[in-house]
Design an enzyme around this catalytic site. Structure first.
Site, short mmCIF file in Angstrom:
data_model
loop_
_atom_site.label_atom_id
_atom_site.label_comp_id
_atom_site.label_asym_id
_atom_site.label_seq_id
_atom_site.Cartn_x
_atom_site.Cartn_y
_atom_site.Cartn_z
N SER A 206 -52.78 -34.93 -4.92
CA SER A 206 -52.42 -35.52 -3.64
C SER A 206 -52.88 -34.64 -2.47
O SER A 206 -54.06 -34.36 -2.38
CB SER A 206 -50.89 -35.76 -3.63
OG SER A 206 -50.54 -36.60 -2.57
N ASP A 428 -53.25 -46.05 -8.93
CA ASP A 428 -52.68 -45.44 -7.73
C ASP A 428 -53.30 -46.04 -6.49
O ASP A 428 -54.54 -46.11 -6.39
CB ASP A 428 -52.96 -43.93 -7.75
CG ASP A 428 -52.59 -43.25 -6.43
OD1 ASP A 428 -51.61 -43.70 -5.78
OD2 ASP A 428 -53.28 -42.29 -6.03
N HIS A 484 -50.25 -42.10 -9.12
CA HIS A 484 -50.70 -41.10 -8.16
C HIS A 484 -50.66 -39.68 -8.73
O HIS A 484 -51.62 -38.94 -8.60
CB HIS A 484 -49.83 -41.20 -6.90
CG HIS A 484 -50.25 -40.28 -5.81
ND1 HIS A 484 -51.54 -40.25 -5.33
CD2 HIS A 484 -49.57 -39.34 -5.11
CE1 HIS A 484 -51.62 -39.33 -4.37
NE2 HIS A 484 -50.45 -38.77 -4.23
#
Lengths: 507, 507
Positions: A206, A428, A484
């Site tokens: 991320s 994601d 994610h």
């Protein structure tokens, strides 16, 4: 989890709002590096030895720990006013030979414990035997610490158990936090010289896509100018990484279309009227705005972190109420326990995160982790939203996003002797793999192993393609069915991926 | 399950291979309809009353059935030589007012019990309490029989418990089997006049996309020419329907690309070199063939019926061995029981289907369903592959695919007073929703409710668009996260879909 941390941070940051954002200049002056290096060496010898603590057992996990865990604080900054907390696990394989990895959880503002507990660390919540009041732990059979020594680092200050000694020292940005991690690493290595020769990798997912390439480049630069300590940097690992604000954001609509959430007609009209630019829309482009509203209507109740999982309103009244009173008071009042048992676990993945709040805020856990008494004001939150929410201007923000794209950093690293592994959970929509592939392709690397499936237990684990440029190589792979934070969804597959990649094998 | 049924069918079809494929001419002579109608009326009064049987209880489900189940055989053909078996469930809602639905399982050659047990019927396998030797049943809370009277029909002969009295009568094709179902329905309605006025819908998934539109059109035609019995046909329901061999097949590669299994480069090269035609490739087009091999390499171990579920080699040696000996012998020898308990359940969805074999081939189950003694030679298989495999020319096939596309049927029905519901599990690569949307759009209907999400329990259950043409309307919807037989994957969502649609509500 927004309100929790916001309310908490609002409390502790009241006076901070008085001061202006003034990044600590020293960290921005790259030319002062040599001087700083010498200074840091001095600091290390003076104080860091006392911060190391060997954790023998942890509440929730019966018996002694079956792995070696050290925790500690390392101070960075002129007066060590930024105190960064870390968890260091020696490899369960061969600690002497296995690589050393520094894992940052994204956000910015997410705690190291989140990545550790829910993604790649050696212990995880034992849901079957846990209550919210008393979370139990179990061993993660797919822990990345089986093949690497890993430092999980709470950074920047305000994340996890890391803190600052002055309100001003909480204020940071991409560049400053990068330098803080760099200096943390130098100090840590000086404290742990036996790991100086292990191959070193940085990893994150991320938001780590912003800071990690910057840190890695800083290390290469540091080695080149010769800052006294040669760091054996070998490369970096990034999962669904935020890399380029524009590319990442603009990939969401094509991704939603491909996944069947937008009709061909809606997608075509939106793309044509917005010219493929969905982030910076011209104020007069009302047709684009109209179609973006149609798109928003189609997507608003999709869980972005994994498009097939339930969309959950993460903070219902009860949770909000509970957390606003402060979880640390659990040890003190019975009323909070009463509230806690009222808390519904609704079968949303986000509910899993509640266990981390109650575990990390328990007094016995903090004692076991050696969170010092003087820091007991720190309420642990999984992700400190005050740090990371860039769009709400009413909030006092301590983190300024100064680097909107790290594509240039990847490009620079592609000229070094460096290895990169970039993986994307393919379900994601926070950072869709489409955008990641797009910026990778913009690097104009040579494809040396073309797109193909790879397998775990004879099942397609994802699709991979390998690029190269002289001594640089980049392996990209999707994690099929992953979200994610891919190892949270596909732990076995992600562990196999890392193990093979670290061993220089093909996926 | 291929070999199982192949071996069995090979056995029973030895002599059938001697005869040539000669479709029973009577069924092809549409102009004889009136004559046939009168004949059928005679047949009905003569013999069908005895074939009805009220099932009071079923092995594996404790107590009396909490719903009304009738089973029976109805003969069609000149001498009733084709004996079609059905399960009829009265609606658990309001049987008098609720619609009557005839549900065909696809294939061709799949048994009605498969759709009943694994998709939309009122009972299902209770996996937690089942062994392969003794499967237990439980009530399906999302049974479509809560809102409709449903006839589950084994068709054509050779499917489920349906059979033919002569080897020649097993031989069929799309048109012939359509007419057989039509005549079955007329006879059934004459036997059950109290359901003559209920709104009638046909439903099916997969290969039903070929036969259902043909049957529905036959009914409209029959009503128009006045065949003596007015059938209250209202419309049809199709899930991931095979509709147009070319459109359906050619949608697989764009679908695989959208789902992240093919890179943009591979997709682009394949599309360009094959000109978008992947089914009928020119023998000299070696570049197209090359890229199709690359594509095949990417997709060969993807489970087509749900791209995120494990790919399972459905027939391992043990299963093959077990089923080749014939499951019906279970009642007779202990050796087979020994083999059965050796059978591994590996966590593949296909393994679930094994329970249906052991359940449907038990003597007590057959007695409960009133499968007559004289038919005990019928070994139940879930899908009779001998009927449906069109590509292996070494096999004796009893089913000829004569209608490669039913788009024209949809187009004709779009001029009637008719309602259609077409749904597509959006993770199915057997009949991808992309192809389904493509032929729907080729009908050039008016969009009356544009693409939008619909919800079950405040979660996005799929995306829907509604088309209209005078008195015809067609609702298309995806079932988010669903596979080929969508109610098998998303029972709650599919039940809500049907319930709302039958009630003329928006999804």
């Amino acid at each position: 989890m927004a309100c929790t941390s916001i309310q908490f941070l609002r409390r502790i940051m009241k006076h901070r709002s008085q001061s202006h954002l003034q990044p600590w200049n020293l960290f921005n002056k790259f030319r002062n590096r040599v001087l700083l290096g010498a200074f840091l060496l001095l600091v290390v010898s003076m104080e860091v030895t006392e911060s190391r603590f060997l954790v023998k057992s942890l509440p929730g996990l019966p018996g002694d720990l079956p792995f070696t865990l050290e925790t500690g604080y390392i101070g960075v900054g002129k007066s060590n006013e930024v105190q960064l907390f870390y968890y260091f696990f020696e490899s369960e394989g061969n600690p002497k030979a296995d690589p050393l990895m520094i894992w940052l959880t994204g956000g910015p503002g997410c705690s190291a414990l989140s990545g550790l507990l829910y993604e790649i660390g050696p212990f995880m919540i034992d849901y079957a035997n846990s209550t919210l009041e008393k979370p139990m732990l179990q061993i993660n059979p797919h822990s990345w610490t089986k093949v690497a020594n890993i430092i999980f680092l709470d950074q920047p200050a305000g994340s996890g158990f890391s803190y600052a000694k002055t309100p001003e020292a909480y204020i940071t940005n991409d560049t400053l936090s990068t330098m803080q991690v760099y200096h943390f690493l130098r100090k840590w290595l000086l404290e742990h010289p036996k790991f100086l020769n292990n191959p070193l990798y940085f990893g994150s997912d991320s938001y780590g896509g912003i800071v990690v390439p910057m840190i890695v480049q800083e290390i290469y630069n540091g080695n080149e100018v010769g800052e006294g300590l040669h760091i054996n940097i070998k490369g970096y690992v990034l999962g669904n990484p935020s890399t380029d604000a524009s590319v990442d954001y603009n990939s969401k609509i094509p991704f939603a279309h491909r996944m069947g959430f937008l009709s061909d007609a809606i997608y075509k009209s939106t793309k044509e009227n917005c010219h493929g630019e969905y982030l910076n829309v011209h104020p007069n482009n009302s047709l684009c705005k109209h179609y973006l509203q149609v798109v928003e209507k189609c997507l608003e109740r999709i869980r972005k972190a994994h498009i097939l999982e339930p969309f959950c309103d993460t903070l219902n009244t009860l949770k909000s109420d509970l957390f606003s009173r402060g979880l640390r008071s659990l040890d003190k009042t019975s009323m909070d326990i009463w509230s806690l048992s009222q808390l519904q676990i609704q079968g949303c993945r986000e509910d899993n995160y509640l266990y981390s709040y109650t575990w990390a805020n328990r007094k016995d856990v903090r004692e076991a982790l050696n969170i010092h008494e003087e820091y007991e004001e720190i309420e642990w939150v999984r992700c400190n939203e005050t740090l990371r929410s860039p769009n709400d201007h009413k909030k006092v923000l301590s983190y300024t996003h100064t680097v909107p794209s790290t594509v240039a950093y990847h490009r620079h690293l592609a000229d070094r002797n460096c290895r990169a592994l970039v993986y994307s959970g393919d379900h994601d929509m926070v950072v869709p793999y489409l955008g990641t592939l797009k910026w990778i392709e913009s690097l104009n690397l040579l494809v040396v192993d073309d797109w193909r499936p790879w397998f775990v237990d004879e099942q397609v684990a994802g699709y991979t393609v390998k690029y190269s440029n002289h001594n640089y190589n980049l392996t990209f792979t999707t994690i099929k069915g992953g979200g994610h934070t891919a190892p949270e969804y596909k732990p076995k597959e992600c562990f196999s991926m890392l193990k093979r990649w670290l061993a220089n094998e093909d996926l």
